[in-house]
Design a protein around this motif. Structure first.
Motif, PDB file in Angstrom:
ATOM      1  N   THR A   1     -51.828 -69.605 -19.108  1.00 34.87           N
ATOM      2  CA  THR A   1     -51.026 -70.421 -20.021  1.00 34.87           C
ATOM      3  C   THR A   1     -51.051 -71.877 -19.595  1.00 34.87           C
ATOM      4  OG1 THR A   1     -49.591 -68.543 -20.517  1.00 34.87           O
ATOM      5  CG2 THR A   1     -48.720 -70.724 -21.001  1.00 34.87           C
ATOM      6  N   SER A   2     -50.951 -72.126 -18.313  1.00 28.49           N
ATOM      7  CA  SER A   2     -50.995 -73.493 -17.804  1.00 28.49           C
ATOM      8  C   SER A   2     -52.347 -74.150 -18.061  1.00 28.49           C
ATOM      9  CB  SER A   2     -50.687 -73.495 -16.299  1.00 28.49           C
ATOM     10  OG  SER A   2     -50.770 -74.786 -15.766  1.00 28.49           O
ATOM     11  N   ALA A   3     -53.413 -73.384 -17.958  1.00 27.38           N
ATOM     12  CA  ALA A   3     -54.752 -73.925 -18.217  1.00 27.38           C
ATOM     13  C   ALA A   3     -54.917 -74.312 -19.684  1.00 27.38           C
ATOM     14  CB  ALA A   3     -55.817 -72.898 -17.819  1.00 27.38           C
ATOM     15  N   ILE A   4     -54.375 -73.513 -20.581  1.00 25.65           N
ATOM     16  CA  ILE A   4     -54.458 -73.841 -22.001  1.00 25.65           C
ATOM     17  C   ILE A   4     -53.493 -74.981 -22.331  1.00 25.65           C
ATOM     18  CG2 ILE A   4     -54.193 -72.962 -24.356  1.00 25.65           C
ATOM     19  CD1 ILE A   4     -56.562 -71.728 -22.801  1.00 25.65           C
ATOM     20  N   ALA A   5     -52.329 -74.979 -21.686  1.00 25.83           N
ATOM     21  CA  ALA A   5     -51.326 -76.020 -21.939  1.00 25.83           C
ATOM     22  C   ALA A   5     -51.744 -77.377 -21.410  1.00 25.83           C
ATOM     23  CB  ALA A   5     -49.992 -75.610 -21.314  1.00 25.83           C
ATOM     24  N   MET A   6     -52.772 -77.438 -20.585  1.00 29.80           N
ATOM     25  CA  MET A   6     -53.198 -78.728 -20.054  1.00 29.80           C
ATOM     26  C   MET A   6     -54.072 -79.507 -21.035  1.00 29.80           C
ATOM     27  SD  MET A   6     -56.589 -78.990 -18.776  1.00 29.80           S
ATOM     28  CE  MET A   6     -57.885 -77.897 -19.277  1.00 29.80           C
ATOM     29  N   THR A   7     -54.316 -78.975 -22.210  1.00 28.34           N
ATOM     30  CA  THR A   7     -55.158 -79.655 -23.192  1.00 28.34           C
ATOM     31  C   THR A   7     -54.637 -81.044 -23.521  1.00 28.34           C
ATOM     32  OG1 THR A   7     -55.775 -77.529 -24.153  1.00 28.34           O
ATOM     33  CG2 THR A   7     -56.126 -79.477 -25.515  1.00 28.34           C
ATOM     34  N   VAL A   8     -53.415 -81.136 -23.979  1.00 29.47           N
ATOM     35  CA  VAL A   8     -52.843 -82.426 -24.362  1.00 29.47           C
ATOM     36  C   VAL A   8     -52.672 -83.340 -23.146  1.00 29.47           C
ATOM     37  CG1 VAL A   8     -50.841 -83.565 -25.400  1.00 29.47           C
ATOM     38  CG2 VAL A   8     -51.779 -81.499 -26.439  1.00 29.47           C
ATOM     39  N   PRO A   9     -52.144 -82.864 -22.014  1.00 31.47           N
ATOM     40  CA  PRO A   9     -52.026 -83.764 -20.865  1.00 31.47           C
ATOM     41  C   PRO A   9     -53.366 -84.332 -20.372  1.00 31.47           C
ATOM     42  CG  PRO A   9     -50.632 -81.872 -20.539  1.00 31.47           C
ATOM     43  CD  PRO A   9     -51.441 -81.600 -21.760  1.00 31.47           C
TER      44      PRO A   9
END
Length: 167
Positions: A118-126
Motif C-alpha cells: 500500500t505504501s509503494a502504491i501510495a507513493m505515486t503522488v509524493p
C-alpha cells in the motif's frame, strides 16, 4: 491489473489502494521501479543540462573530471539509479511502518507486507510532487515535509478500508 489502472487509482481511489495490498509483490516492484526509472532519468537529464558545474568546486575535482572524460556519464547514471532505488525503497519501507502504526490506531487488521504494498502504491503522488518541487530550489527545505505529509495522508486514506480487527 494494468499499470495505468494502478496509476489512476493511486490518485483518488483509497479503497482500491487498500485492495492493492493483495497484488503480487512482483507487480508492486514493477510499479515502483517505473518511478525509480523516471526519477533517475529526470535527475540524469538535469545533471546533463544544468548541473555540469559539479566538478567546479575545487581545481582537483575539475582536473579529475576532465581526466575521466566521457566515462563520467555512465557512472553518474548508474550512481543516480542506485541512489534513487535506495531512496525510494527506504522511503516506502519507513512509511510502511508508519502505516502499521495507523493500522493499530485505527484498529484495523493488516501485516507489514500488506502495508508495504500500500505504501509503494501510495507513493505515486509524493514522488511526482518531489520531482516537480525539485525544479524549485526555494521549496527544497519544505519538500520533504510536504511530500511526507502527502504520503501519510494517502496511506491513512487507504487504511480506512482495511478490514477491522475482530472483537
Amino acid at each position: 491489473m494494468e499499470f495505468h489502472q494502478i496509476f489512476k487509482a493511486a490518485f483518488h481511489e483509497p479503497k482500491k489502494m487498500a485492495a492493492f495490498r493483495l497484488l503480487s509483490i512482483g507487480k508492486v516492484f514493477r510499479y515502483t521501479f517505473f518511478f525509480i526509472a523516471l526519477f533517475t532519468v529526470i535527475s540524469f537529464i538535469r545533471y546533463l543540462a544544468l548541473d555540469t558545474v559539479l566538478f567546479e568546486s575545487t581545481p582537483e575535482l575539475l582536473k579529475h573530471g576532465e581526466t575521466i572524460g566521457w566515462i563520467i556519464h555512465p557512472i553518474a547514471f548508474i550512481l543516480q539509479l542506485v541512489i534513487s532505488t535506495f531512496y525510494i525503497f527506504v522511503r516506502v519501507s519507513i512509511f510502511a511502518y508508519v502505516g502499521i502504526l495507523l493500522l493499530k490506531i485505527m484498529k484495523r487488521r493488516g501485516e507489514y507486507r500488506h502495508m508495504w504494498r500500500t505504501s509503494a502504491i501510495a507513493m505515486t503522488v509524493p514522488i511526482l510532487l518531489t520531482i516537480c518541487l525539485d525544479f524549485f530550489p526555494s521549496w527544497d527545505s519544505y519538500s520533504t515535509w510536504l511530500t511526507s505529509g502527502v504520503h501519510i495522508a494517502y496511506i491513512a486514506a487507504a487504511v480506512k478500508y482495511y478490514p477491522k480487527l475482530p472483537k
